[in-house]
Design a protein around this motif. Structure first.
Motif, PDB file in Angstrom:
ATOM      1  N   VAL A 160      -0.193  -1.931  -1.973  1.00 62.86           N
ATOM      2  CA  VAL A 160      -1.183  -1.420  -2.354  1.00 62.86           C
ATOM      3  C   VAL A 160      -1.137   0.166  -2.055  1.00 62.86           C
ATOM      4  O   VAL A 160      -0.714   0.481  -1.206  1.00 62.86           O
ATOM      5  CB  VAL A 160      -2.650  -1.851  -1.779  1.00 62.86           C
ATOM      6  CG1 VAL A 160      -3.877  -1.154  -2.091  1.00 62.86           C
ATOM      7  CG2 VAL A 160      -2.692  -3.651  -1.921  1.00 62.86           C
ATOM      8  N   GLN A 161      -1.561   0.878  -3.153  1.00 67.51           N
ATOM      9  CA  GLN A 161      -1.350   2.430  -3.292  1.00 67.51           C
ATOM     10  C   GLN A 161      -2.611   2.955  -3.338  1.00 67.51           C
ATOM     11  O   GLN A 161      -3.423   2.536  -4.515  1.00 67.51           O
ATOM     12  CB  GLN A 161      -0.486   2.557  -3.914  1.00 67.51           C
ATOM     13  CG  GLN A 161      -0.058   4.170  -3.843  1.00 67.51           C
ATOM     14  CD  GLN A 161       1.108   4.715  -4.815  1.00 67.51           C
ATOM     15  OE1 GLN A 161       1.968   3.977  -4.995  1.00 67.51           O
ATOM     16  NE2 GLN A 161       0.623   5.774  -5.430  1.00 67.51           N
ATOM     17  N   GLY A 162      -3.131   3.905  -2.690  1.00 61.29           N
ATOM     18  CA  GLY A 162      -4.258   4.739  -2.983  1.00 61.29           C
ATOM     19  C   GLY A 162      -3.676   6.243  -3.309  1.00 61.29           C
ATOM     20  O   GLY A 162      -2.793   6.807  -2.243  1.00 61.29           O
ATOM     21  N   THR A 163      -4.239   6.704  -4.367  1.00 57.82           N
ATOM     22  CA  THR A 163      -3.365   8.185  -4.666  1.00 57.82           C
ATOM     23  C   THR A 163      -4.712   9.151  -5.088  1.00 57.82           C
ATOM     24  O   THR A 163      -5.685   8.639  -5.624  1.00 57.82           O
ATOM     25  CB  THR A 163      -2.763   8.077  -5.864  1.00 57.82           C
ATOM     26  OG1 THR A 163      -1.652   7.164  -5.562  1.00 57.82           O
ATOM     27  CG2 THR A 163      -2.102   9.471  -6.497  1.00 57.82           C
ATOM     28  N   PHE A 164      -4.640  10.287  -4.769  1.00 57.82           N
ATOM     29  CA  PHE A 164      -5.736  11.522  -4.873  1.00 57.82           C
ATOM     30  C   PHE A 164      -4.988  12.260  -6.182  1.00 57.82           C
ATOM     31  O   PHE A 164      -3.778  12.570  -5.810  1.00 57.82           O
ATOM     32  CB  PHE A 164      -5.674  12.003  -3.691  1.00 57.82           C
ATOM     33  CG  PHE A 164      -6.504  13.458  -4.020  1.00 57.82           C
ATOM     34  CD1 PHE A 164      -8.011  13.326  -4.196  1.00 57.82           C
ATOM     35  CD2 PHE A 164      -6.174  14.844  -3.863  1.00 57.82           C
ATOM     36  CE1 PHE A 164      -8.819  14.302  -4.558  1.00 57.82           C
ATOM     37  CE2 PHE A 164      -6.923  15.908  -4.376  1.00 57.82           C
ATOM     38  CZ  PHE A 164      -8.181  15.742  -4.522  1.00 57.82           C
ATOM     39  N   ILE A 165      -5.770  12.744  -6.954  1.00 58.78           N
ATOM     40  CA  ILE A 165      -5.183  13.326  -8.147  1.00 58.78           C
ATOM     41  C   ILE A 165      -5.847  14.656  -8.165  1.00 58.78           C
ATOM     42  O   ILE A 165      -7.047  15.063  -8.242  1.00 58.78           O
ATOM     43  CB  ILE A 165      -5.613  12.803  -9.484  1.00 58.78           C
ATOM     44  CG1 ILE A 165      -5.103  11.554  -9.327  1.00 58.78           C
ATOM     45  CG2 ILE A 165      -5.181  13.635 -10.712  1.00 58.78           C
ATOM     46  CD1 ILE A 165      -5.529  10.541 -10.443  1.00 58.78           C
ATOM     47  N   GLN A 166      -4.817  15.896  -8.242  1.00 59.22           N
ATOM     48  CA  GLN A 166      -5.513  17.274  -8.113  1.00 59.22           C
ATOM     49  C   GLN A 166      -4.624  18.215  -9.219  1.00 59.22           C
ATOM     50  O   GLN A 166      -3.669  18.281  -9.382  1.00 59.22           O
ATOM     51  CB  GLN A 166      -4.958  17.951  -6.664  1.00 59.22           C
ATOM     52  CG  GLN A 166      -5.063  19.365  -6.657  1.00 59.22           C
ATOM     53  CD  GLN A 166      -6.797  19.854  -6.606  1.00 59.22           C
ATOM     54  OE1 GLN A 166      -7.686  19.153  -6.011  1.00 59.22           O
ATOM     55  NE2 GLN A 166      -6.964  20.591  -7.492  1.00 59.22           N
ATOM     56  N   LYS A 195      -3.519   1.325  -6.833  1.00 62.37           N
ATOM     57  CA  LYS A 195      -2.806   0.584  -7.855  1.00 62.37           C
ATOM     58  C   LYS A 195      -2.084  -0.634  -6.724  1.00 62.37           C
ATOM     59  O   LYS A 195      -1.944  -0.456  -5.580  1.00 62.37           O
ATOM     60  CB  LYS A 195      -1.574   1.359  -7.919  1.00 62.37           C
ATOM     61  CG  LYS A 195      -0.432   0.740  -8.989  1.00 62.37           C
ATOM     62  CD  LYS A 195       0.566   1.872  -9.290  1.00 62.37           C
ATOM     63  CE  LYS A 195       1.148   2.173  -8.131  1.00 62.37           C
ATOM     64  NZ  LYS A 195       2.733   3.093  -8.843  1.00 62.37           N
ATOM     65  N   VAL A 196      -2.083  -1.604  -7.291  1.00 62.20           N
ATOM     66  CA  VAL A 196      -1.369  -3.048  -6.855  1.00 62.20           C
ATOM     67  C   VAL A 196      -0.201  -3.208  -7.494  1.00 62.20           C
ATOM     68  O   VAL A 196       0.003  -2.919  -8.634  1.00 62.20           O
ATOM     69  CB  VAL A 196      -2.537  -4.226  -6.623  1.00 62.20           C
ATOM     70  CG1 VAL A 196      -3.469  -3.817  -5.858  1.00 62.20           C
ATOM     71  CG2 VAL A 196      -2.742  -4.559  -8.303  1.00 62.20           C
ATOM     72  N   SER A 197       0.804  -3.621  -6.611  1.00 63.11           N
ATOM     73  CA  SER A 197       2.224  -3.795  -7.068  1.00 63.11           C
ATOM     74  C   SER A 197       2.824  -4.900  -6.724  1.00 63.11           C
ATOM     75  O   SER A 197       2.560  -5.552  -5.240  1.00 63.11           O
ATOM     76  CB  SER A 197       3.235  -2.760  -6.746  1.00 63.11           C
ATOM     77  OG  SER A 197       2.662  -1.413  -7.425  1.00 63.11           O
ATOM     78  N   PHE A 198       3.453  -5.976  -7.385  1.00 56.94           N
ATOM     79  CA  PHE A 198       4.353  -7.172  -6.884  1.00 56.94           C
ATOM     80  C   PHE A 198       5.552  -7.208  -7.383  1.00 56.94           C
ATOM     81  O   PHE A 198       5.897  -6.781  -8.774  1.00 56.94           O
ATOM     82  CB  PHE A 198       3.424  -8.351  -7.384  1.00 56.94           C
ATOM     83  CG  PHE A 198       4.041  -9.632  -7.104  1.00 56.94           C
ATOM     84  CD1 PHE A 198       4.111 -10.157  -5.632  1.00 56.94           C
ATOM     85  CD2 PHE A 198       4.629 -10.381  -8.096  1.00 56.94           C
ATOM     86  CE1 PHE A 198       4.868 -11.273  -5.334  1.00 56.94           C
ATOM     87  CE2 PHE A 198       5.291 -11.640  -7.754  1.00 56.94           C
ATOM     88  CZ  PHE A 198       5.324 -11.791  -6.344  1.00 56.94           C
TER      89      PHE A 198
END
Length: 284
Positions: free
Chosen positions: A132-138, A157-160
Motif C-alpha cells: 500500500v502506498q500513500g503519495t503527496f502531489i506538489q 495505491k494498492v499493488s499486488f
C-alpha cells in the motif's frame, strides 16, 4: 466534435501517465531491501493528431493539428526498513502543438512532483507480495494549465505482484490501482490502474519482455460538460492503453527497458502513441 488547440491539457496528462506506466516493467509491487536504492531516469515521446470527444467519437484534430510531447522523469525508491520504502518522482515535459493555420504553441517545465511512503503489508511464501502506498502531489508551476491542474493532491495505491514458472521460463505479474484526489475547489477524483505480465527470455535472467494494459479515469462533480474552448474547467476524461516492453540487464545494478504504447479507446482525450526508454539503476 473535433479537438482544438486547448485540448493540450488532456494530452499532457496522457503523456505523463505513460511514463508512470513504464515503472511497472520491473514490478513496483516487489520490495526494495532496507538500505538499497533504486533510481530510474526515463524519457518518453508522445504523439497524437486525433482524439475522442465526450461521446467517444474519434476524429482528427481541427486544421490538421498535431501534438508532440518529449517528457523526462526521474523515479526513485529507497528501502527504509523491511516493510517501508520512500518513493518519489520528478517529471519534466516539452509540449508542442501546431496546425495548418500557423498556430504554434510550445510549453516546457516541471509538472507535479510526487513523494510517498510504500508499505509492504505481507507476502505469501516470498512469491506473492501486497503493498500500500500513500503519495503527496506538489505542483512545481503556477498558472499554467498546459502543465497540470496547479493544485496539491494525494493518492492511495494498492499493488499486488507475484512470480513463478511457465513453459520452462520465469514470469512475473503486477496489478496496481491508485485513487487520487486533488484538493482544489473543483479538483478531480481520479483512478489509475495497470496490469503487467512479464516473461524472462534466457536462463541468465538478462532479457525479458512484458505487456501492460492500463487506464485513467477522471471525474469532477463541479466540472461542466466538455468544452475545448475552456479546457481548464473540464476535468472529466478517460482512456485505456496497451504497451509492450523489452528489458535487458547489463549487470545486477544496471538494466534498460524500451517500450511502445498505443491508446485503444478514450473520452475527451487524444488518441496517442508513445515510445519510451528507462534505465533501472541500483547504486547500492
Amino acid at each position: 466534435m473535433s479537438f482544438t488547440k486547448p485540448g493540450l491539457k488532456y494530452l499532457l496528462v496522457a503523456s505523463v501517465f505513460f511514463i508512470t506506466m513504464q515503472r511497472k516493467s520491473y514490478g513496483g509491487a516487489f520490495p526494495v531491501r532496507p538500505g538499497s536504492w533504486l533510481l530510474s531516469p526515463s524519457v518518453n515521446y508522445f504523439f497524437a493528431n486525433k482524439g475522442w470527444d465526450s461521446l467517444r467519437r474519434l476524429s482528427p484534430f481541427a486544421n490538421g493539428g498535431q501534438f508532440t510531447s518529449l517528457s523526462y522523469s526521474l523515479y526513485t525508491e529507497y528501502g527504509l526498513s523491511r516493510r517501508f520504502t520512500l518513493v518519489g518522482q520528478l517529471p519534466f515535459v516539452n509540449n508542442h502543438y501546431h496546425d495548418n493555420t500557423g498556430y504554434d504553441n510550445r510549453t516546457n517545465g516541471f509538472t507535479d512532483m510526487e513523494i510517498g511512503i510504500r508499505y509492504y503489508a505481507f507476502n505469501i511464501n516470498y512469491i506473492y507480495y501486497f503493498s500500500v502506498q500513500g503519495t503527496f502531489i506538489q505542483p512545481l508551476y503556477t498558472n499554467n494549465i498546459n502543465l497540470g491542474y496547479g493544485e496539491q493532491g494525494a493518492e492511495v495505491k494498492v499493488s499486488f505482484g507475484g512470480s513463478g514458472h511457465v513453459l520452462g521460463r520465469n514470469y512475473y505479474f503486477t496489478i496496481d490501482n491508485g485513487v487520487r484526489q486533488y484538493f482544489g475547489s473543483s479538483g478531480p477524483l481520479q483512478d489509475r490502474y495497470t496490469g503487467t505480465v512479464g516473461l524472462t527470455l534466457d536462463r541468465r535472467f538478462k532479457q525479458q519482455i512484458s505487456a501492460t494494459i492500463g487506464g485513467f479515469y477522471s471525474t469532477s462533480s463541479l466540472s461542466g460538460g466538455y468544452d475545448p474552448a475552456h479546457i481548464a474547467a473540464n476535468k472529466n476524461f478517460a482512456f485505456n492503453q496497451v504497451s509492450l516492453s523489452y528489458g535487458y540487464s547489463f549487470t545486477r545494478k544496471i538494466s534498460l527497458f524500451i517500450s511502445a504504447g498505443k491508446f485503444i479507446n478514450g473520452r475527451n482525450t487524444g488518441d496517442g502513441s508513445s515510445v519510451s526508454a528507462s534505465l533501472i539503476l541500483r547504486p547500492f
